[in-house]
Scaffold this motif. Structure first.
Motif, PDB file in Angstrom:
ATOM      1  N   GLU A 225       0.818  -1.218   0.000  1.00 45.28           N
ATOM      2  CA  GLU A 225       0.000   0.000   0.000  1.00 45.28           C
ATOM      3  C   GLU A 225       0.848   1.264   0.000  1.00 45.28           C
ATOM      4  OE1 GLU A 225      -3.329  -0.029  -0.206  1.00 45.28           O
ATOM      5  OE2 GLU A 225      -3.191  -2.212  -0.384  1.00 45.28           O
ATOM      6  N   THR A 226       2.166   1.105  -0.119  1.00 43.37           N
ATOM      7  CA  THR A 226       3.070   2.246   0.051  1.00 43.37           C
ATOM      8  C   THR A 226       3.758   2.612  -1.255  1.00 43.37           C
ATOM      9  OG1 THR A 226       3.510   1.576   2.329  1.00 43.37           O
ATOM     10  CG2 THR A 226       5.061   3.117   1.327  1.00 43.37           C
TER      11      THR A 226
ATOM     12  N   LEU B 196       3.384   7.723   3.239  1.00 38.47           N
ATOM     13  CA  LEU B 196       2.709   7.002   4.315  1.00 38.47           C
ATOM     14  C   LEU B 196       1.428   7.741   4.649  1.00 38.47           C
ATOM     15  CD1 LEU B 196       5.788   6.243   6.638  1.00 38.47           C
ATOM     16  CD2 LEU B 196       4.803   4.794   4.836  1.00 38.47           C
ATOM     17  N   GLY B 197       0.310   7.195   4.209  1.00 37.37           N
ATOM     18  CA  GLY B 197      -0.961   7.874   4.402  1.00 37.37           C
ATOM     19  C   GLY B 197      -0.999   9.161   3.617  1.00 37.37           C
ATOM     20  N   SER B 198      -1.175  10.285   4.299  1.00 30.73           N
ATOM     21  CA  SER B 198      -1.210  11.595   3.641  1.00 30.73           C
ATOM     22  C   SER B 198       0.112  12.340   3.759  1.00 30.73           C
ATOM     23  CB  SER B 198      -2.324  12.455   4.253  1.00 30.73           C
ATOM     24  OG  SER B 198      -2.080  12.691   5.630  1.00 30.73           O
ATOM     25  N   VAL B 199       1.173  11.639   4.201  1.00 29.37           N
ATOM     26  CA  VAL B 199       2.473  12.278   4.414  1.00 29.37           C
ATOM     27  C   VAL B 199       3.487  11.756   3.405  1.00 29.37           C
ATOM     28  CG1 VAL B 199       4.351  12.672   6.045  1.00 29.37           C
ATOM     29  CG2 VAL B 199       1.992  12.576   6.870  1.00 29.37           C
TER      30      VAL B 199
ATOM     31  N   ALA C  38       9.566  16.404   4.613  1.00 39.85           N
ATOM     32  CA  ALA C  38       8.231  15.830   4.759  1.00 39.85           C
ATOM     33  C   ALA C  38       7.200  16.873   4.359  1.00 39.85           C
ATOM     34  CB  ALA C  38       7.987  15.379   6.193  1.00 39.85           C
ATOM     35  N   ARG C  39       6.151  16.413   3.674  1.00 36.97           N
ATOM     36  CA  ARG C  39       5.023  17.280   3.337  1.00 36.97           C
ATOM     37  C   ARG C  39       3.742  16.509   3.604  1.00 36.97           C
ATOM     38  NH1 ARG C  39       4.052  19.599  -2.694  1.00 36.97           N
ATOM     39  NH2 ARG C  39       3.693  17.375  -3.093  1.00 36.97           N
ATOM     40  N   GLY C  40       2.776  17.149   4.252  1.00 37.59           N
ATOM     41  CA  GLY C  40       1.555  16.445   4.611  1.00 37.59           C
ATOM     42  C   GLY C  40       0.319  17.290   4.391  1.00 37.59           C
ATOM     43  N   ASP C  41      -0.837  16.630   4.385  1.00 40.12           N
ATOM     44  CA  ASP C  41      -2.137  17.266   4.196  1.00 40.12           C
ATOM     45  C   ASP C  41      -2.996  17.061   5.432  1.00 40.12           C
ATOM     46  OD1 ASP C  41      -1.436  17.996   1.648  1.00 40.12           O
ATOM     47  OD2 ASP C  41      -2.475  16.340   0.671  1.00 40.12           O
ATOM     48  N   LEU C  42      -3.752  18.097   5.773  1.00 37.07           N
ATOM     49  CA  LEU C  42      -4.824  18.014   6.757  1.00 37.07           C
ATOM     50  C   LEU C  42      -6.092  18.408   6.021  1.00 37.07           C
ATOM     51  CD1 LEU C  42      -3.042  19.777   9.761  1.00 37.07           C
ATOM     52  CD2 LEU C  42      -3.305  17.318   9.390  1.00 37.07           C
TER      53      LEU C  42
END
Length: 374
Positions: A115-116, A155-158, A193-197
């Motif tokens: 899944e990655t 990894l997920g949204s990151v 690292a870049r992520g979404d909320l």
């Protein structure tokens, strides 16, 4: 596309772009089956990429430009390897003054591990030249070699990425004494690292966290060992519909510290610390019709520079400078679905805006990118 679009957006990192795959190699999968060409206006910088595949996607890239560290360069707001805002020596170390621009070759791959999404990128760069000074008969050999490897995963949204790079510069001449040989080694390490909320208060909030460390170590006497360490945090909202209109705005906080030590006299030490807050970046892309798009961006830094010079046993001198800058950019694009063209305008032709890369002020177009997908 790559360089011209992101440069038109003031180097904004929250609006997704094909340039992202050079910082996060796992994102190469999002831009598969495409050719991208970037060109600068001076004829001495540019690159070409071909991305192809299905479940396993490959990226081959070649070009001529300056920098060693892709990941840190991206994190600090540069459009791509062609340059970053010259903000008090932020990583990565710029080696272009030693031996001109470098010829780069890149090989990248991305795939799905369970899944990655996972990817890597390997880069090699070199430049060799022979010069004969007007007042001497001896020929001077200049040689630069650079190598870096990036690993990334989502990894997920990151989105996560790390990079290690190293290289060397050597200047050889019959007239140089061995202890005065101009010989440098370079090392860079960075994490990103870049992520979404998503959908917090009706908006898509994004963030970036970055760390970069670089060092330059000369082997000759009476030179400077330089170590640079930088941290960045960014946070802000993105709203709109990609392909129609999109706006991204975020605040940055930066802290960079540089240590300099004289190789001939270790008691001579200098230290520079750079702190920037508030700093912001706002960019907008708007489709005037189904295929013609206008872009623009602004960014600003409010920074404090502290310089310290120390002689062991002899006290310390300190100098503090406070700086404020404001920069803006403009560009146009054509997006026909499976092909496109992007233009970043040169700053001197549109007033006093600043473009986040190295351009030629005598030309109306600073950067041009074209892409074709299938």
């Amino acid at each position: 596309a790559q360089a011209a679009r992101r440069s038109s957006l003031a180097g904004n990192q929250f609006i997704n772009d094909a340039d992202d795959m050079f910082a996060f190699p796992q994102l190469t999968m999002k831009y598969k089956n495409r050719v991208i060409i970037d060109m600068g206006n001076d004829g001495d910088e540019g690159n070409a990429s071909i991305v192809f595949g299905d479940n396993m996607v490959w990226n081959f890239n070649t070009g001529r430009s300056d920098f060693l560290n892709n990941t840190a360069n991206w994190a600090w707001g540069g459009a791509d390897r062609f340059g970053i805002p010259d903000v008090n020596g932020l990583p990565p170390t710029n080696i272009s003054g030693l031996n001109g621009r470098l010829e780069w070759w890149d090989l990248g791959m991305a795939t799905q591990l369970g899944e990655t999404p996972f990817g890597f990128n390997i880069s090699y760069a070199t430049d060799k030249a022979k010069t004969t000074p007007a007042d001497a008969e001896a020929t001077t050999d200049l040689s630069t070699n650079m190598f870096s490897i990036q690993l990334g995963a989502t990894l997920g949204s990151v989105e996560l990425a790390g990079e290690v790079g190293f290289g060397s510069f050597t200047q050889k001449a019959p007239t140089l004494d061995p202890q005065d040989m101009n010989d440098h080694s370079f090392f860079n390490f960075s994490l990103l690292a870049r992520g979404d909320l998503e959908d917090v208060g009706g908006l898509d909030w994004r963030w970036i966290a970055a760390f970069a460390n670089g060092s330059t170590k000369p082997k000759m006497t009476d030179a400077v060992n330089l170590t640079s360490t930088g941290f960045r945090g960014s946070f802000g909202p993105v709203w709109g519909t990609p392909g129609e209109w999109e706006v991204a705005a975020y605040m940055n906080i930066d802290y960079v510290i540089q240590d300099m030590e004289n190789t001939g006299d270790p008691s001579l030490k200098d230290k520079e610390s750079y702190f920037s807050f508030p700093a912001y970046n706002i960019a907008m892309e708007y489709y005037l019709n189904s295929w013609f798009v206008a872009r623009g961006g602004v960014m600003s830094h409010n920074a404090t520079d502290t310089f310290k010079s120390e002689v062991t046993g002899g006290g310390e001198d300190e100098d503090v400078e406070r700086n404020f800058d404001f920069m803006w950019t403009l560009g146009l694009g054509v997006d026909k679905g499976n092909w496109g063209l992007d233009i970043a305008l040169e700053e001197d032709e549109v007033a006093t805006g600043y473009l986040p890369f190295n351009g030629d002020a005598d030309e109306p177009i600073a950067y041009l990118s074209a892409w074709l997908s299938w």
